[in-house]
Scaffold this motif. Sequence first.
Motif, PDB file in Angstrom:
ATOM      1  N   ILE A 297       0.839  -1.217  -0.122  1.00 56.14           N
ATOM      2  CA  ILE A 297       0.021   0.016  -0.055  1.00 56.14           C
ATOM      3  C   ILE A 297       0.790   1.267   0.050  1.00 56.14           C
ATOM      4  O   ILE A 297       0.604   2.214  -0.726  1.00 56.14           O
ATOM      5  CB  ILE A 297      -1.027   0.282   1.212  1.00 56.14           C
ATOM      6  N   LEU A 298       1.807   1.447   0.838  1.00 55.98           N
ATOM      7  CA  LEU A 298       2.609   2.497   1.108  1.00 55.98           C
ATOM      8  C   LEU A 298       3.330   2.556  -0.315  1.00 55.98           C
ATOM      9  O   LEU A 298       3.528   3.699  -0.865  1.00 55.98           O
ATOM     10  CB  LEU A 298       3.590   2.113   2.125  1.00 55.98           C
ATOM     11  N   TYR A 299       4.167   1.634  -0.822  1.00 54.30           N
ATOM     12  CA  TYR A 299       5.243   1.885  -1.970  1.00 54.30           C
ATOM     13  C   TYR A 299       4.265   2.261  -3.332  1.00 54.30           C
ATOM     14  O   TYR A 299       4.475   3.297  -3.956  1.00 54.30           O
ATOM     15  CB  TYR A 299       5.971   0.666  -2.334  1.00 54.30           C
ATOM     16  N   ALA A 359      -7.701   1.535   4.735  1.00 56.65           N
ATOM     17  CA  ALA A 359      -8.817   1.225   3.787  1.00 56.65           C
ATOM     18  C   ALA A 359      -9.803   2.195   3.622  1.00 56.65           C
ATOM     19  O   ALA A 359     -10.171   2.433   2.439  1.00 56.65           O
ATOM     20  CB  ALA A 359      -9.350  -0.035   4.420  1.00 56.65           C
ATOM     21  N   LEU A 360     -10.324   3.038   4.790  1.00 54.00           N
ATOM     22  CA  LEU A 360     -11.216   4.176   4.457  1.00 54.00           C
ATOM     23  C   LEU A 360     -10.495   5.326   3.598  1.00 54.00           C
ATOM     24  O   LEU A 360     -11.047   6.006   2.766  1.00 54.00           O
ATOM     25  CB  LEU A 360     -11.484   4.610   5.785  1.00 54.00           C
ATOM     26  N   PHE A 502      -7.080   2.363  -6.418  1.00 52.26           N
ATOM     27  CA  PHE A 502      -7.061   2.904  -5.051  1.00 52.26           C
ATOM     28  C   PHE A 502      -8.194   1.973  -4.612  1.00 52.26           C
ATOM     29  O   PHE A 502      -8.135   1.427  -3.485  1.00 52.26           O
ATOM     30  CB  PHE A 502      -7.665   4.303  -5.064  1.00 52.26           C
ATOM     31  N   GLN A 503      -8.943   1.415  -5.411  1.00 48.59           N
ATOM     32  CA  GLN A 503      -9.980   0.279  -4.875  1.00 48.59           C
ATOM     33  C   GLN A 503      -9.491  -0.858  -4.563  1.00 48.59           C
ATOM     34  O   GLN A 503      -9.791  -1.122  -3.302  1.00 48.59           O
ATOM     35  CB  GLN A 503     -11.047   0.350  -6.015  1.00 48.59           C
ATOM     36  N   ALA A 504      -8.568  -1.314  -5.342  1.00 49.88           N
ATOM     37  CA  ALA A 504      -7.634  -2.577  -5.053  1.00 49.88           C
ATOM     38  C   ALA A 504      -7.026  -2.390  -3.655  1.00 49.88           C
ATOM     39  O   ALA A 504      -7.015  -3.139  -2.923  1.00 49.88           O
ATOM     40  CB  ALA A 504      -6.923  -2.840  -6.183  1.00 49.88           C
ATOM     41  N   LEU A 505      -6.165  -1.260  -3.477  1.00 51.37           N
ATOM     42  CA  LEU A 505      -5.552  -1.185  -2.226  1.00 51.37           C
ATOM     43  C   LEU A 505      -6.476  -1.106  -1.159  1.00 51.37           C
ATOM     44  O   LEU A 505      -6.156  -1.664   0.088  1.00 51.37           O
ATOM     45  CB  LEU A 505      -4.746   0.067  -2.340  1.00 51.37           C
ATOM     46  N   ALA A 506      -7.592  -0.582  -1.115  1.00 54.49           N
ATOM     47  CA  ALA A 506      -8.572  -0.691   0.040  1.00 54.49           C
ATOM     48  C   ALA A 506      -9.030  -1.822   0.372  1.00 54.49           C
ATOM     49  O   ALA A 506      -8.944  -2.183   1.386  1.00 54.49           O
ATOM     50  CB  ALA A 506      -9.832   0.468  -0.408  1.00 54.49           C
TER      51      ALA A 506
END
Length: 531
Positions: A297-299, A359-360, A502-506
């Motif tokens: 998520i960070l990278y 996630a939010l 962004f949705q996938a990372l959430a």
Amino acid sequence: AMSAEAAGSRSAAGGRNPWVIAGVVSIATFMEVLDTSIANVALRHIAGGLAAGQDESTWVITSYLVANAVVLPISGWLSGVVGRKRFYMICVALFAVSSLMCGLSSSLEMLIVFRVLQGLGGGGLAPSEQSILADSFPPEKRAQAFGVYAIAVIVAPTFGPTIGGWITDNFSWHWIFLINVPMGMASLVLVQWLLVEPEVLKQERRDALAGGLKVDWIGLLLVALWLGCLEVMLDKGQREDWFDSGFIVTFAAISFLSLILLVPWELSRKDPIVDIRLVLRRQFGTTCLVMLAVGAILYSSTQILPQLLQEQYGYTATWAGLALMPGGLVMFLLMPISSRLTNLVSPKYLIMGGMTVVALAMWHFTNLSPDADFATFAWSRVFQMIGLPFLFLPITTASYADLPPDKTSQAAALINVARNLGGSIGVSLSTTLLAQNAQVHQTHLAGHASPSALGYQLGLDQATAHFLAQGASQATAQRQAFDWIGQLVQDQATLLSYIDVFQALAVVALLMIPVALLLRRGQPGAAAGHG
């Protein structure tokens, strides 16, 4: 003369304040992590400067990541063999010298060779630093010490794009690398002067070497092939069209086979180069899995945001970096609070809370509109970074719970492998998702822009009228209108595919919330000392 406890101490601080050590060892690590993200922004300039194609120039990043990945897992073993202080200094020196050579490079090949050396030197820094801190602070102070380290490791990728962008916008890309030389020198002087190699470690090393040095060459080779090939595959996958390319299939196969052979081989060794048993422990294995997700998520968000801002919203490299800056600052301010909490609250609850916030925040990014302004991006990033300190520290602290003290170096190495590997997987999957979904969205949107659609016809007429009013001929005006609508569709499609990422990372963050439940409850801080 010394008390028994002091004699058995693994601390690198000697009689000094351990906080001095924390500050000193953070210098080199900050510099190293900075280098992972600093070159991303400058790639176009590097490619131009060395007369190389855009595709070839990405090896500047791949080569560094591969070298880094290969050295990380064995760094714990290496520092045991070479001596921790000596190993750390060799890493810093190698990093500084190869940075100098990178900065002086006159061809792409030369740059890539020195990037490999730079990655090898850099890979050993983070785990050594982490184990120095774990040993120099009592368990109840560990979380705060890791806060200093976490600032280096998490804030650096956030500043990387800004610093890199500013240097390339104002000077030349060579300075991205040359800037490491004075920092490296300063770090060497301070480490030599302030860091102590504890007697216990010297003794452990003597004991280990007494029977002659048994190097697990096969383990070393398998680790190198597994992570090295995996890294190449992840970094080049999208460009080469994944499994349609023989190149990628070969690397994937070698990586997979090496991993399958590595596990039984290392489990059967008396002195394995990578202690796989650690990962099979419930507590440590879980922290690795969660760290993998945090890395991803960070990278990937750190790479994709500046890209989105530069491509879609026309920001310069410097401004794109500045949009990430407030997030970095917020995290910087939250670290001390997070380390306080890590001592009070069980890590599993902090990790669940942190993942929920992330996630939010990622979900919040899915509301992006084509006319979003600087503040929107800066605030969204701040929201995302609020969760990270409450993940990073509890994960790192929890990873040492239940471990015997002589395993700190191995554990530090493996948790860093998890963070980096997560980062590579995240970046790789995000870029793939971006490229493939843009196509899908474009096809879908173009369906609405067929000449028979009434809205399309109206839009075309209005646009044509607009270009006619500007003095274009009927034919030119129609063509301009048509191109304008085509460009709109393409922009819209690209934005939608960023939103998909962004949705996938959430979703990744959401999936990690229940995983944290596997961590054992335990008085944080207190239990860490007794395994």
